[in-house]
Design a protein around this motif. Structure first.
Motif, short mmCIF file in Angstrom:
data_model
loop_
_atom_site.label_atom_id
_atom_site.label_comp_id
_atom_site.label_asym_id
_atom_site.label_seq_id
_atom_site.Cartn_x
_atom_site.Cartn_y
_atom_site.Cartn_z
N GLY A 167 79.33 22.01 -66.62
CA GLY A 167 80.61 22.28 -65.98
C GLY A 167 81.43 23.34 -66.66
O GLY A 167 82.57 23.60 -66.25
N LEU A 168 80.93 23.99 -67.71
CA LEU A 168 81.68 25.03 -68.41
C LEU A 168 81.72 26.31 -67.57
O LEU A 168 80.70 26.91 -67.28
CB LEU A 168 81.06 25.31 -69.77
CG LEU A 168 81.02 24.12 -70.75
CD1 LEU A 168 80.35 24.51 -72.05
CD2 LEU A 168 82.44 23.59 -71.01
N ALA A 169 82.94 26.70 -67.17
CA ALA A 169 83.11 27.78 -66.20
C ALA A 169 82.52 29.11 -66.68
O ALA A 169 81.88 29.84 -65.92
CB ALA A 169 84.59 27.96 -65.86
N ALA A 170 82.77 29.46 -67.95
CA ALA A 170 82.29 30.75 -68.46
C ALA A 170 80.77 30.82 -68.42
O ALA A 170 80.19 31.89 -68.15
CB ALA A 170 82.80 30.99 -69.87
N LEU A 171 80.11 29.67 -68.69
CA LEU A 171 78.65 29.67 -68.66
C LEU A 171 78.13 29.61 -67.23
O LEU A 171 77.07 30.15 -66.92
CB LEU A 171 78.11 28.49 -69.47
CG LEU A 171 78.45 28.48 -70.96
CD1 LEU A 171 77.77 27.30 -71.65
CD2 LEU A 171 78.04 29.78 -71.63
N GLN A 172 78.90 28.95 -66.34
CA GLN A 172 78.50 28.91 -64.93
C GLN A 172 78.54 30.31 -64.31
O GLN A 172 77.73 30.65 -63.45
CB GLN A 172 79.44 27.99 -64.14
CG GLN A 172 79.22 26.50 -64.39
CD GLN A 172 80.21 25.66 -63.62
OE1 GLN A 172 81.37 26.07 -63.41
NE2 GLN A 172 79.78 24.47 -63.21
N ALA A 173 79.48 31.13 -64.77
CA ALA A 173 79.67 32.47 -64.18
C ALA A 173 78.68 33.49 -64.72
O ALA A 173 78.64 34.63 -64.23
CB ALA A 173 81.10 32.95 -64.46
N LEU A 174 77.89 33.11 -65.71
CA LEU A 174 76.98 34.06 -66.35
C LEU A 174 75.55 33.86 -65.85
O LEU A 174 74.94 32.82 -66.13
CB LEU A 174 77.02 33.90 -67.87
CG LEU A 174 76.18 34.90 -68.67
CD1 LEU A 174 76.74 36.31 -68.52
CD2 LEU A 174 76.15 34.50 -70.15
N PRO A 175 74.98 34.84 -65.13
CA PRO A 175 73.57 34.74 -64.72
C PRO A 175 72.66 34.79 -65.94
O PRO A 175 72.95 35.45 -66.94
CB PRO A 175 73.37 35.95 -63.82
CG PRO A 175 74.74 36.42 -63.46
CD PRO A 175 75.62 36.06 -64.61
N LEU A 176 71.54 34.09 -65.86
CA LEU A 176 70.59 34.08 -66.98
C LEU A 176 70.10 35.49 -67.31
O LEU A 176 69.81 35.80 -68.46
CB LEU A 176 69.41 33.16 -66.63
CG LEU A 176 68.33 33.03 -67.72
CD1 LEU A 176 68.93 32.49 -69.01
CD2 LEU A 176 67.19 32.14 -67.23
N ALA A 177 69.99 36.35 -66.29
CA ALA A 177 69.49 37.71 -66.52
C ALA A 177 70.36 38.48 -67.50
O ALA A 177 69.89 39.42 -68.15
CB ALA A 177 69.41 38.47 -65.20
#
Length: 739
Positions: free
Chosen positions: A218-228
């Motif tokens: 649920g961490l927004a900054a990590l949700q917004a970051l694509p794995l690529a």
């Protein structure tokens, strides 16, 4: 000067450059192997979902790294130390242990430092710098050799080593420039002279929430970051709510609050770091597997170019004369400039140099291309030059006329030009005449009118020395003894005679090594038949008894045929042709082979139009007999009478039968309605135009008068296509071997 710049690093650092290239070629496989191991990725999770899945499978995970290849590696602390696990980027599931290759690790260190630490990084940097100098100077030499940028992809000329060096060089030049430039940059980084741009300090955030950690998913900054875009994610210390996630992305570095999920203190990559990462990628191919393989293949060419370059340098050095007391141009009272294609003119120049030095003069001898703008003390200048082909400048004089435009002679500087050539050529000593006229145009006086030497006549050269010495007030004894290559004794094993009935005796002569075992097992194994290496179209120089001057004949065979074959017409009073025609099987000649790489069919499937007359059919017949891949060949040939001098008639009939020859149009001048080969060409206008339009290469061999008539006929035939013999010649599609 440019050639010295190119040769020096190649000779001094040749082995080191080859090692760096080969180790680099091996390392170029790493990105491709890594890419292959990763495979084709499906739908990838965002960083939050991936991290959450990894934590469930590996509770002790401390960081996640995404490599340039796309592989995801999770590192967890265990009792035996840190364990690395491969992760499925589409699910976050563990795929098994991850281990680095010890072989690639060892080779990487060897490539970067030769296992010598900081000093090794310096050595590797010098190797990269040497490769950069070689690539730049080689590219400039390539342009000069081929006649400008517009011809950089034209047909290369010269010996086998020269053509190999040029052909490979222009294929890999861009890749080698890229590897060398980026490698030099990486070496400067390794020894600390350049920064990676990663030195800036990123302060630890003081605004962390400090509350209870939220679920990772649920961490927004990590949700917004694509794995690529992820490079590395470092987890907070277990049980410390004030710690944060440290994250590195393609764009920069920052921190993520483990309670609020906010991005804290993100610092974009600096310009220096962006440059470093770009150079690193371009040099290693990491993340761009195809680029790595291209650079690796180019690197494999370096040993071949190093060896061929060394052979070219040795051949040039070996064939150049050893000039004694060759003073600097600025200190000389006498200047000798030499224009030579095959180094024979240098032999005469050396004799003149030694004679003038013995007479007390301070002499400077150099190639015509090295003409200086001014010679401060010189009072006389001698120009000895051959003429190449149809009136062109030889290799060592190709830039003389352009350099002469900037030449500023002393008021009392006088000159003499001595031209070398063969009067049987239509443009006998034409380049020497052009040089004489250009020197006169500068306002200089002549020591004497321009003179010419026919067929390297030592007697004519000696006479010129007497006349020149008289004008200088100096006795000049110019005794020139031609330097011949080492000859091989060959035995005549067979001959076919033609043309007696039409007063043009012509013989096909076949030679082998004396005592060669040409039957049974000896023939099968090639025992006793170790001929010098040669190809069809090369020249054999035969030294007739009573003359130091060799006569050259085109070869109709290759050494792999087990015999040397020539076709010789008897010339009345011809010292060598009469000697050859008098030979009987079992008698010997002394001969040597001279490469003729500029007269070859070339590779590929484009059609060939072969045109010859008389004995000019010999090399053409050899090319056709070797046409085992059935390339379309159309032969036009002229003789006198089919009943007496139909040369190679049986061979050509066999080649027509098995498709090595597509078409044969013979023409005979001494029959009813006699015709010449030019007329056969004019009768086939449509066919020839169609062949040329489809990329045909034209090869002409025979007498100079015939060749001139063929050029005229082809100019008329090809005019509607906007082509001519000269235009085809400029692109390597019109080749001549004429005499």
């Amino acid at each position: 000067m440019l050639r010295r710049i190119h040769s020096l690093p190649g000779l001094l650092a040749g082995l080191l450059v080859m090692f760096m290239a080969l180790s680099g070629a091996f390392l170029s496989l790493q990105p491709a192997i890594a890419q292959w191991q990763v495979g084709t990725a499906g739908t990838q999770l965002d960083v939050a979902a991936l991290s959450d899945a990894v934590v469930h499978g590996l509770p002790d995970v401390s960081r996640i790294v995404k490599q340039a290849s796309g592989a995801v590696i999770a590192y967890a602390d265990g009792a035996a130390g840190q364990l690395a696990t491969r992760i499925d980027p589409s699910s976050g599931a563990a795929l098994g242990p991850y281990e680095t290759s010890p072989v690639f690790a060892f080779m990487t260190e060897m490539h970067r430092s030769l296992l010598l630490g900081q000093g090794g990084h310096v050595v590797a940097g010098l190797a990269a710098l040497s490769m950069l100098v070689l690539s730049i100077s080689g590219g400039l030499l390539l342009v000069n050799r081929l006649g400008g940028w517009s011809r950089v992809f034209g047909a290369a000329k010269g010996t086998f080593q020269q053509r190999l060096h040029v052909d490979i060089g222009r294929i890999v030049l861009v890749a080698l420039l890229l590897s060398a430039f980026t490698g030099a940059y990486m070496s400067l980084v390794s020894i600390g002279l350049l920064s990676t741009g990663q030195d800036s300090f990123i302060p630890f955030p003081t605004t962390a929430d400090g509350g209870a950690p939220a679920p990772i998913s649920g961490l927004a900054a990590l949700q917004a970051l694509p794995l690529a875009q992820l490079r590395e994610l470092v987890f907070p210390a277990p049980g410390d709510p004030t710690d944060v996630f440290a994250i590195t992305t393609n764009a920069g570095q920052g921190f993520v609050d483990q309670a609020s999920g906010a991005m804290l203190g993100f610092v974009p990559n600096s310009f220096g770091q962006t440059v470093y990462e770009a150079f690193y990628t371009l040099h290693t191919g990491q993340g761009i597997a195809w680029l790595g393989l291209v650079l690796g293949l180019a690197a494999l060419a370096v040993p071949v170019m190093s060896v061929s370059g060394a052979l070219i340098w040795w051949s040039r050095r070996h064939n150049q004369p050893r000039l004694k007391h060759n003073v600097a141009g600025g200190a000389a009272d006498t200047i000798i400039l030499v224009g030579s294609e095959g180094n024979s003119t240098w032999g005469f120049a050396t004799v003149l140099h030694d004679a003038l030095t013995l007479a007390g003069h301070r002499v400077h001898t150099a190639p015509m291309n090295s003409l200086a703008r001014h010679y401060g003390k010189a009072r006389r200048m001698f120009v000895l030059t051959a003429t190449y082909g149809d009136g062109a400048a030889p290799q060592s004089a190709s830039r003389f006329l352009s350099r002469l435009e900037r030449f500023k002679p002393r008021p009392d500087l006088a000159f003499a030009v001595l031209g070398f050539g063969d009067r049987s050529f239509a443009h006998f000593c034409q380049f020497a005449d052009e040089v004489g006229a250009a020197l006169l145009a500068t306002g200089m006086d002549q020591i004497q009118s321009s003179c010419t030497i026919d067929r390297q006549s030592s007697q004519s050269f000696a006479q010129w020395g007497v006349e020149t010495g008289t004008r200088l007030g100096t006795v000049l004894h110019l005794v020139h003894t031609p330097r011949l290559p080492r000859t091989t004794r060959l035995e005549l094993i067979d001959r076919d005679d033609y043309g007696v009935e039409v007063q043009a005796p012509t013989s096909v002569l076949r030679f082998a090594m004396p005592g060669a075992k040409r039957t049974g097992l000896g023939k099968l194994l090639g025992l006793g038949s170790r001929l010098p290496r040669f190809e069809v179209g090369d020249l054999v120089g035969i030294v007739p008894p009573g003359s130091p001057i060799p006569r050259y004949y085109s070869l109709a065979s290759a050494s792999r045929d087990g015999m040397l074959e020539i076709c010789v017409r008897k010339q009345t009073g011809g010292l060598c042709s009469e000697f050859l025609h008098a030979l009987t099987p079992g008698e010997n000649i002394d001969a040597f082979v001279k490469s003729n790489p500029d007269f070859r069919p070339g590779r590929g499937r484009s059609p060939l139009i072969m045109i010859g007359a008389g004995t000019g059919i010999a090399p053409l017949a050899g090319f056709i007999r070797h046409n085992r891949h059935h390339r379309p060949v159309h032969l036009y040939w002229g003789g006198r009478d089919p009943r007496s001098d139909f040369l190679y008639a049986v061979d050509m009939a066999q080649c027509l039968g098995d498709a090595r020859l597509a078409r044969f149009e013979p023409a005979f001048s001494r029959t009813v309605g006699g015709r010449y080969v030019q007329q056969s060409l004019r009768d086939d206008v449509d066919a020839i135009r169609d062949l040329v339009a489809h990329g045909a290469r034209i090869m002409v061999c025979g007498g100079r008068d015939m060749a001139g008539g063929v050029r005229t006929a082809l100019d008329d035939i090809l005019a509607p296509l906007g082509e001519s013999a000269q235009s085809l010649k400029s692109t390597g599609r019109y080749l001549e071997d004429v005499y």
